[in-house]
Design a protein around this motif. Structure first.
Motif, mmCIF file in Angstrom:
data_model
loop_
_atom_site.group_PDB
_atom_site.id
_atom_site.type_symbol
_atom_site.label_atom_id
_atom_site.label_comp_id
_atom_site.label_asym_id
_atom_site.label_seq_id
_atom_site.Cartn_x
_atom_site.Cartn_y
_atom_site.Cartn_z
ATOM 1 N N LYS A 139 0.849 -1.200 0.000
ATOM 2 C CA LYS A 139 0.000 0.000 0.000
ATOM 3 C C LYS A 139 0.876 1.238 0.000
ATOM 4 N N PHE A 140 0.606 2.156 -0.919
ATOM 5 C CA PHE A 140 1.372 3.384 -1.041
ATOM 6 C C PHE A 140 0.791 4.455 -0.123
ATOM 7 N N PRO A 141 1.593 5.487 0.193
ATOM 8 C CA PRO A 141 1.112 6.542 1.092
ATOM 9 C C PRO A 141 -0.178 7.211 0.633
ATOM 10 N N ASN A 142 -0.429 7.245 -0.688
ATOM 11 C CA ASN A 142 -1.658 7.881 -1.183
ATOM 12 C C ASN A 142 -2.859 6.952 -1.156
ATOM 13 N N GLY A 143 -2.676 5.729 -0.678
ATOM 14 C CA GLY A 143 -3.782 4.784 -0.571
ATOM 15 C C GLY A 143 -3.844 3.766 -1.681
ATOM 16 N N ASP A 144 -3.097 3.959 -2.761
ATOM 17 C CA ASP A 144 -3.088 2.993 -3.852
ATOM 18 C C ASP A 144 -2.497 1.665 -3.380
ATOM 19 N N VAL A 145 -2.972 0.583 -3.992
ATOM 20 C CA VAL A 145 -2.513 -0.765 -3.650
ATOM 21 C C VAL A 145 -1.965 -1.432 -4.910
ATOM 22 N N GLN A 146 -0.854 -2.119 -4.766
ATOM 23 C CA GLN A 146 -0.277 -2.873 -5.875
ATOM 24 C C GLN A 146 -0.079 -4.312 -5.447
ATOM 25 N N GLU A 147 -0.414 -5.238 -6.343
ATOM 26 C CA GLU A 147 -0.358 -6.664 -6.036
ATOM 27 C C GLU A 147 0.675 -7.346 -6.931
ATOM 28 N N GLY A 148 1.466 -8.205 -6.319
ATOM 29 C CA GLY A 148 2.490 -8.927 -7.059
ATOM 30 C C GLY A 148 2.157 -10.391 -7.236
ATOM 31 N N MET A 149 3.126 -11.125 -7.748
ATOM 32 C CA MET A 149 2.947 -12.551 -7.981
ATOM 33 C C MET A 149 4.259 -13.277 -7.689
ATOM 34 N N ILE A 150 4.221 -14.224 -6.747
ATOM 35 C CA ILE A 150 5.384 -15.058 -6.470
ATOM 36 C C ILE A 150 5.173 -16.393 -7.172
ATOM 37 N N HIS A 151 6.045 -16.702 -8.112
ATOM 38 C CA HIS A 151 5.861 -17.901 -8.913
ATOM 39 C C HIS A 151 6.330 -19.167 -8.200
ATOM 40 N N LYS A 152 7.306 -19.012 -7.324
ATOM 41 C CA LYS A 152 7.835 -20.197 -6.645
ATOM 42 C C LYS A 152 8.412 -19.802 -5.300
ATOM 43 N N ILE A 153 8.143 -20.597 -4.269
ATOM 44 C CA ILE A 153 8.660 -20.362 -2.919
ATOM 45 C C ILE A 153 9.339 -21.634 -2.436
ATOM 46 N N SER A 154 10.528 -21.494 -1.879
ATOM 47 C CA SER A 154 11.260 -22.672 -1.419
ATOM 48 C C SER A 154 12.263 -22.271 -0.339
ATOM 49 N N ASP A 155 12.699 -23.264 0.431
ATOM 50 C CA ASP A 155 13.780 -23.056 1.396
ATOM 51 C C ASP A 155 15.070 -23.724 0.921
ATOM 52 N N ASP A 156 15.071 -24.187 -0.332
ATOM 53 C CA ASP A 156 16.219 -24.886 -0.891
ATOM 54 C C ASP A 156 16.869 -24.029 -1.974
ATOM 55 N N PRO A 157 18.059 -23.480 -1.726
ATOM 56 C CA PRO A 157 18.709 -22.645 -2.755
ATOM 57 C C PRO A 157 18.987 -23.388 -4.052
ATOM 58 N N ALA A 158 19.219 -24.696 -3.974
ATOM 59 C CA ALA A 158 19.485 -25.476 -5.185
ATOM 60 C C ALA A 158 18.277 -25.512 -6.117
ATOM 61 N N GLU A 159 17.114 -25.268 -5.584
ATOM 62 C CA GLU A 159 15.888 -25.304 -6.375
ATOM 63 C C GLU A 159 15.629 -23.982 -7.097
ATOM 64 N N LEU A 160 16.172 -22.874 -6.583
ATOM 65 C CA LEU A 160 15.847 -21.561 -7.125
ATOM 66 C C LEU A 160 17.035 -20.822 -7.753
ATOM 67 N N ILE A 161 18.198 -20.890 -7.119
ATOM 68 C CA ILE A 161 19.320 -20.043 -7.528
ATOM 69 C C ILE A 161 19.826 -20.353 -8.941
#
Length: 490
Positions: A50-72
Motif C-alpha cells: 500500500k502506497f502513502p496515497n492509498g493505492d494498492v499494488q499486487e504482485g505474484m510469487i511464482h515459486k517459494i522454497s527453502d532450498d537454494p538449489a531449487e531456485l538459484i
C-alpha cells in the motif's frame, strides 16, 4: 525484452515489498521467486503493498522454497533483502549455486565493504550490484544510487531499474543512478554514525542492571535526541569526513566527492521535514522522517536493558564503524594518519555490550574480527573504491600473443576470420563473432575445430598442430625466415 527470473532472499518487509512491486512494474516480464526458511507461512502468492496515497499494488510469487538449489541456478538476478549483518552467512550458503556468467547478485541494503565480501565469496568475476542504503523516508524516492562490479551499464537500465519503477504514479521513478565507485556507500554519513552515538547516549548510565525511573531511556530512537548524543555525533561526522578526505588524497577515488557532511546531507534529503536546524541533535530529533522509529531494548520487571542483538547495534558497529576503522588502519600502515578516537570508543562500548571482541589493545585484532568484512593489512587501498576487473591468466595472455604472430606456411583457410580485430591487432571474441564461429560461451578456443579439444589441455589428435600446419602447405617444412619465429604447439 526477454523474461527474467528474480529470486528474493528473505521474506521480511523489504522482500515482501519487492515481491509486490516486480510483477506490475515490469508488466509481467519478471518471474519472481522467494527463498525463505519458512515457505509454509505463505498462504498466498499474491503479496500486496500500500502506497502513502492509498493505492494498492499486487504482485505474484511464482515459486517459494527453502532450498537454494531449487531456485538459484535458474535465476538471472539474486537479491538479498535482509539485514547486512547476516550477508556473509547468506552469501556463503548460496555460493555453490551461483553461476557468475548468468546470475547477478545484489543487496538492497548495502553497507560497509559488502562488495569485498561478494568478491571474496563468489570470485573476482562476480556480477554484483549494491543499492545505496538509506534511512526510512516518508514518501517515494526519486532516485536510488547503485554501484556495480562486472556489470555493463546498459543492464542497469534494461533489467534492474524497471524492477523498482512504480509506473502507476505517472512518473518513471525512482530512477537508478550509477555511482562512480563504492565510496558513497562505504563512507555514507547515515546510520553507521547516527545509531552508535544515539544508542550510547541513551544507555550511557547502564551498569549491567535494568534502568528505571529517570534513567530509563526514551522509547523513541531519534525523536528528542539530546545534546550529549548530538555532540558525539558531531565528532563522529568529523572523523568520518577526515577519513574520507585522507582516502581521497591517497587514491583519488571520485566517489569521495559526493560524501558530504551529515548536516548537509540531512538538509539536502529531508530539508522540509526538519523543524529545528539549530544543532545536529535538533536536526535528527525533529526530523519527521525519523519520528516513528522506536528504541530497541529489552523490558524486564525492574526496568529496561539494551538489546545487544538488534540491527541498530550489530549492523552499524560490525559493518559500519569497524569497517571504517579498518580503512584508517590500512591508511596508517601507508603512512597516512587520520583520527578515529570517537569511533574506537564507541566500538569498545558496544562490543562490551555485545560480548564481542573486535578491538584488542586499541587495534582491530580481536577474536571476532573474523566474522566481519574488513580491509586487511595487505589489501590494496583501491579495493575500498572498486576492486580491479578480473584479468586473464598469464598463461592465456601469453598463448594469445603467440597465436597472433605470423607463421610460415599457414594456408589461408586456417586464418581466424570469424574473430574481430581490435586492441592493436589482438583477437577478441565478441558475442557476434562467437556466434558466427559457432563458439559456445566460455569455449572460444574450440573455434572452428570443435573436434580438436576436449578441454584446454588435452588434444584428441596426437600429431602436434604445428606439424599439421607444415604438412598442409608446400612451404610448411622450411626454416622460418626470421629468427625466433618457429613455434611448436602441442
Amino acid at each position: 525484452q526477454p523474461p527474467i527470473t528474480v529470486t528474493l532472499i528473505g521474506a521480511g518487509n523489504s522482500g515482501h515489498v519487492c515481491a509486490a512491486l516486480f510483477e506490475e512494474n515490469t508488466k509481467g516480464r519478471v518471474k519472481t521467486q522467494l527463498l525463505t526458511r519458512n515457505p509454509g507461512l505463505f498462504k498466498t502468492k499474491r503479496p500486496r503493498v500500500k502506497f502513502p496515497n492509498g493505492d494498492v499494488q499486487e504482485g505474484m510469487i511464482h515459486k517459494i522454497s527453502d532450498d537454494p538449489a531449487e531456485l538459484i541456478p535458474t535465476s538471472d538476478i539474486v537479491l538479498w533483502t535482509g539485514p547486512v549483518t547476516t550477508t556473509k552467512e547468506v552469501f556463503e550458503s548460496i555460493r555453490p549455486y551461483i553461476n557468475n556468467q548468468k546470475t547477478a547478485v545484489g543487496t538492497i541494503f548495502a553497507q560497509g565493504l559488502s562488495h569485498l565480501l561478494a568478491q571474496r565469496t563468489f570470485g573476482s568475476d562476480v556480477r554484483f550490484f549494491a543499492l545505496r542504503k538509506e534511512s526510512v523516508i516518508v514518501g517515494a524516492k526519486s532516485s536510488i544510487g547503485v554501484m556495480t562490479m562486472n556489470i555493463e551499464p546498459g543492464w542497469i537500465k534494461s533489467d534492474l531499474e524497471p524492477l523498482f519503477v512504480v509506473q502507476k504514479t505517472g512518473k518513471w521513478e525512482p530512477a537508478i543512478d550509477v555511482l562512480p565507485d563504492f565510496c558513497p556507500i562505504v563512507f555514507n554519513p547515515a546510520n553507521q554514525i547516527i545509531h552508535p552515538a544515539r544508542y550510547w547516549a541513551l544507555f550511557r548510565n547502564w551498569r549491567g542492571q535494568p534502568l528505571c525511573g529517570e534513567d530509563e531511556p526514551s522509547e523513541w530512537l531519534y525523536r528528542g535526541m539530546d545534546e550529549v548524543a548530538g555532540e558525539v555525533l558531531v565528532v563522529l561526522d568529523e572523523e568520518l569526513q577526515m577519513l574520507k578526505d585522507a582516502y581521497y588524497e591517497a587514491t583519488g577515488a571520485e566517489g569521495c566527492k559526493s560524501v558530504i557532511p551529515l548536516r548537509d546531507r540531512l538538509l539536502d534529503q529531508y530539508g522540509d521535514q526538519i523543524e529545528d536546524t539549530s544543532t545536529l541533535a535538533k536536526m535528527v530529533g525533529t526530523n519527521k522522517a525519523y519520528s516513528l522509529a522506536k528504541t530497541p531494548f529489552i523490558r524486564t520487571k525492574k526496568g529496561v536493558m539494551p538489546d545487544p542483538n538488534h540491527r541498530v547495534i550489530t549492523d552499524d558497529i560490525g559493518w559500519g564503524l569497524c569497517a571504517l576503522v579498518s580503512i584508517a588502519e590500512r591508511l596508517e600502515a601507508a603512512g597516512i594518519h587520520t583520527p578515529t578516537t570517537m569511533m574506537r570508543m564507541l566500538i569498545e562500548w558496544h562490543q562490551n555490550l555485545m560480548g564481542k571482541e573486535f578491538l584488542y589493545n586499541g587495534k582491530l585484532r580481536g577474536r571476532d574480527c573474523a566474522d566481519l568484512v574488513l580491509l586487511r593489512p595487505g589489501d590494496a587501498l583501491e579495493l575500498v573504491a572498486k576492486p580491479p576487473a578480473p584479468s586473464r591468466p598469464n598463461w592465456l595472455s601469453s598463448a594469445d600473443l603467440q597465436a597472433d604472430e605470423d607463421r610460415i606456411g599457414n594456408p589461408n583457410w586456417l586464418q581466424p576470420q570469424p574473430l574481430c580485430r581490435s586492441l592493436k591487432g589482438r583477437h577478441t571474441a565478441t558475442a557476434a563473432a562467437a556466434a558466427a564461429a559457432e563458439v559456445k560461451p566460455g569455449n572460444f578456443l574450440r573455434g572452428r575445430f570443435p573436434h580438436e579439444f576436449d578441454d584446454f589441455s588435452t588434444p584428441r589428435r596426437t600429431q602436434p598442430a604445428a606439424a599439421r600446419c607444415r604438412s598442409a602447405s608446400p612451404g610448411g617444412g622450411r626454416r622460418a625466415r626470421k629468427q625466433g619465429h618457429r613455434h611448436q604447439l602441442s
